[in-house]
Design an enzyme around this catalytic site. Structure first.
Site, short mmCIF file in Angstrom:
data_model
loop_
_atom_site.label_atom_id
_atom_site.label_comp_id
_atom_site.label_asym_id
_atom_site.label_seq_id
_atom_site.Cartn_x
_atom_site.Cartn_y
_atom_site.Cartn_z
CB SER A 134 -1.11 -0.02 1.28
OG SER A 134 -1.88 -1.04 1.20
CG HIS A 178 -2.19 3.89 3.34
ND1 HIS A 178 -3.56 3.81 3.49
CD2 HIS A 178 -1.74 2.58 3.28
CE1 HIS A 178 -3.81 2.41 3.48
NE2 HIS A 178 -2.70 1.75 3.45
#
Length: 282
Positions: A185, A232
Site C-alpha cells: 500500500s 499510506h
C-alpha cells in the site's frame, strides 16, 4: 522408359485420379482444390507452401509483442508477478515467508538490524483478507501501466522502490516501535502521489484522483480495520516528492541532477527509517 501422354498434365500431381486445370503459381504443377492454398495472387501447392513458410521471418505472437515490446509495462507486470508468487508461498506451511519479510520498526534498531524488511514488506500481504493483495495489485496494474509508459522502466522502478521505502519510514516515524505491517500500500500510494503531481504540473485534471486519494486516506483512520495509515501517508509523500523531482528535471541535460536528487531523497528516507538506531529504545 514409357512416355507420359500430354493429357496426364491435366491431373493433380498428388492425386492422379483428380482432373484439374489449376497450376501452382511457383512450380507450375497441376493441383486439385484439396491441395491448393489460395494466395493474394494465384494458388500454391503444399510443397511450395512449406518452403515459403520455412523461409519466412519468425514473428512473435501479438500478445507477446504487447507484453514485452518496447512500450510494454514490463516492470509493472514483473512486480505483480513477483508479489503474487510470494503471496502463494505465504500459504505454504513451514516456509515462514511472512515472518521473514514483514516490517516492524524494531527490525531497524539496536535490538535487531534487518534493513531489507524496509522494502520486502511490499511483497507480503495479509493471508486472512484476500482482497488486500487483490486490490493492491489491481491499483498497481492501473497506475503502473500509465506511469511506466510515461516515465520509462528505470524511473518507474525507482519511483516504486522509493515509495515503498517512504511507506516504511512513515511507519517508523508515526507508529509504535512494535507495529507490524505487510503490503504494497505504501508503494501504491506513492504511485498515486507521483501521478497526482505529474498531472497537476502538466495541466491535467486531477480531481477524480484527489477524491480517490482522500477516500483511501480517510478509510485508513477508521478504527478496527488494521490499516497502516502511516505507511499510506509516508508512501504518498515520498511518491509525490519523486514525481516533483521528475517534473523539475525533465530536460536531457538535467539527468545527473535528477539522479543526485533521487539519491538524496533515498538517503534522507533511510536516515529517518534508522531512527531507533540513532536513538535506541530503552
Amino acid at each position: 522408359m514409357t512416355s507420359v501422354p500430354d493429357s496426364a498434365a491435366d491431373f493433380c500431381y498428388r492425386h492422379p485420379s483428380r482432373r484439374s486445370y489449376i497450376l501452382c503459381q511457383r512450380c507450375g504443377r497441376t493441383i486439385c482444390p484439396d491441395c491448393q492454398t489460395v494466395g493474394a495472387v494465384g494458388v500454391t501447392c503444399p510443397e511450395c507452401m512449406r518452403e515459403q513458410r520455412a523461409s519466412a521471418p519468425r514473428t512473435k505472437p501479438a500478445i507477446l509483442t504487447r507484453m514485452t515490446g518496447q512500450g510494454a509495462p514490463v516492470v509493472t507486470y514483473s512486480i505483480i508477478g513477483l508479489t503474487l508468487l510470494v503471496f502463494v508461498l505465504q500459504w505454504i506451511p513451514g516456509l515462514g515467508v511472512t515472518n521473514a519479510l514483514f516490517f516492524t520498526p524494531i527490525a531497524v534498531s539496536t535490538h535487531i538490524f534487518e534493513p531489507w524488511r524496509l522494502l520486502t514488506a511490499a511483497l507480503v500481504h495479509s493471508t486472512g483478507f484476500i482482497l488486500h493483495v487483490a486490490l493492491n495489485m489491481y491499483t498497481l496494474w492501473i497506475f503502473g501501466q500509465l506511469l511506466e509508459r510515461m516515465l520509462g522502466r528505470a524511473r518507474f522502478l525507482a519511483l516504486y522502490l522509493i515509495s515503498a521505502l517512504a511507506g516504511s519510514a512513515g511507519v517508523v516515524l508515526l507508529s509504535s516501535p512494535t507495529t507490524q505491517v505487510v503490503g504494497a500500500s505504501g508503494a501504491i500510494f506513492g504511485l498515486m502521489g507521483a501521478f497526482l503531481v505529474i498531472q497537476r504540473r502538466m495541466g491535467g485534471d486531477a480531481r477524480q484522483l484527489l477524491v480517490l486519494l482522500g477516500i483511501n486516506l480517510v478509510i485508513g483512520f477508521i478504527p478496527n480495520l488494521n490499516i497502516a495509515w502511516q505507511a499510506h501517508l509516508g508512501g504518498l509523500v515520498g511518491g509525490a516528492l519523486v514525481g516533483l523531482i521528475y517534473m523539475e528535471t525533465r530536460k536531457r541535460d538535467q539527468k545527473a541532477l535528477q539522479i543526485v536528487l533521487l539519491s538524496a531523497l533515498t538517503l534522507v528516507l533511510l536516515l529517518l527509517s534508522l531512527r531507533y538506531v540513532f536513538f535506541p529504545l530503552v
